[in-house]
Design a protein around this motif. Structure first.
Motif, PDB file in Angstrom:
ATOM      1  N   THR A 184       0.831  -1.205   0.000  1.00 12.22           N
ATOM      2  CA  THR A 184       0.000   0.000   0.000  1.00 12.22           C
ATOM      3  C   THR A 184       0.860   1.247   0.000  1.00 12.22           C
ATOM      4  N   LEU A 185       0.307   2.304  -0.537  1.00  9.56           N
ATOM      5  CA  LEU A 185       0.892   3.639  -0.473  1.00  9.56           C
ATOM      6  C   LEU A 185      -0.149   4.528   0.169  1.00  9.56           C
ATOM      7  N   GLY A 186       0.206   5.126   1.307  1.00 13.13           N
ATOM      8  CA  GLY A 186      -0.758   5.928   2.050  1.00 13.13           C
ATOM      9  C   GLY A 186      -0.234   7.327   2.314  1.00 13.13           C
ATOM     10  N   ALA A 187      -1.145   8.222   2.585  1.00 12.18           N
ATOM     11  CA  ALA A 187      -0.812   9.588   2.982  1.00 12.18           C
ATOM     12  C   ALA A 187      -1.692   9.940   4.174  1.00 12.18           C
ATOM     13  N   HIS A 188      -1.097  10.556   5.201  1.00 13.98           N
ATOM     14  CA  HIS A 188      -1.904  10.926   6.360  1.00 13.98           C
ATOM     15  C   HIS A 188      -1.548  12.320   6.866  1.00 13.98           C
ATOM     16  N   TYR A 189      -2.510  12.848   7.597  1.00 16.25           N
ATOM     17  CA  TYR A 189      -2.423  14.175   8.187  1.00 16.25           C
ATOM     18  C   TYR A 189      -2.379  14.033   9.699  1.00 16.25           C
ATOM     19  N   LYS A 190      -1.464  14.731  10.348  1.00 20.53           N
ATOM     20  CA  LYS A 190      -1.323  14.679  11.806  1.00 20.53           C
ATOM     21  C   LYS A 190      -2.045  15.887  12.417  1.00 20.53           C
ATOM     22  N   PHE A 191      -2.802  15.658  13.474  1.00 19.83           N
ATOM     23  CA  PHE A 191      -3.501  16.771  14.127  1.00 19.83           C
ATOM     24  C   PHE A 191      -3.445  16.639  15.627  1.00 19.83           C
TER      25      PHE A 191
END
Length: 191
Positions: A184-191
């Motif tokens: 898999t190739l994923g992208a995430h946002y940290k908050f």
């Protein structure tokens, strides 16, 4: 320019670069994240791998240790297809994992490992091309050990991308064990 001034400018520049690198790899304790992923789902003994996509999110208890949840599904793909019969399948995975991240010093790169428990489900349709009375649907699922290894890159202090190799629970299919894995190739946002 005097040597002292050059040394002072070099020290300031080095400090700024180091702080920027540390900010880029910062993924501190108490930080949540959520993202989306796309990839390839590969069960044993099928003609075609399925395209997978899903969502994931987690929470970091320390800069290295955390927990992550995932939902992954696939499009339809051929298990087999010949002149007389064919079978298509799709899959779903629900997982909960413990994670460990290792940040490579002075870079925005990190390695990630995860291990936990997941439910893997495969649904399919069998079609006899000459006798429609033999057509049927099937579904198999199991819960077990799952995990993965990957590498990530912090694009900014709040956004990252990850490439991972994943293994999913073995599913018993009429006495045979069906192993599945994927990338898999994923992208995430940290908050």
């Amino acid at each position: 320019m005097k040597n002292l001034q050059k040394a002072l400018i070099a020290a300031i520049f080095g400090s700024v670069v180091t702080m920027s690198a540390q900010a880029a790899i910062s993924f501190g304790a108490g930080q949540s994240y959520a993202g989306a992923k796309i990839g390839q789902y590969s069960p044993d003994d099928v003609d075609d791998d399925a395209v997978s996509y899903g969502v994931y999110g987690g929470y970091k208890f320390t800069p290295n240790l955390g927990v992550e949840a995932e939902y992954l599904t696939t499009g339809d793909a051929d298990a087999f297809n010949d002149s007389f019969e064919k079978s298509e399948y799709n899959a779903e995975v629900y997982g909960l994992y413990g994670t460990y991240d290792y940040a490579f010093p002075n870079t925005a790169l990190y390695a990630k490992g995860r291990l936990g428990i997941a439910k893997s489900k495969i649904d399919g349709d069998y079609t006899n091309k000459f006798d429609a009375s033999e057509n049927e649907s099937y579904s198999y699922s199991d819960t077990g050990l799952a995990g993965g290894l990957g590498i990530g890159y912090n694009i900014t202090p709040v956004a990252s991308i990850e490439a991972m190799y994943n293994f999913y629970p073995t599913i018993e299919d009429e006495g045979d064990d069906l192993d599945s894995n994927g990338i898999t190739l994923g992208a995430h946002y940290k908050f």
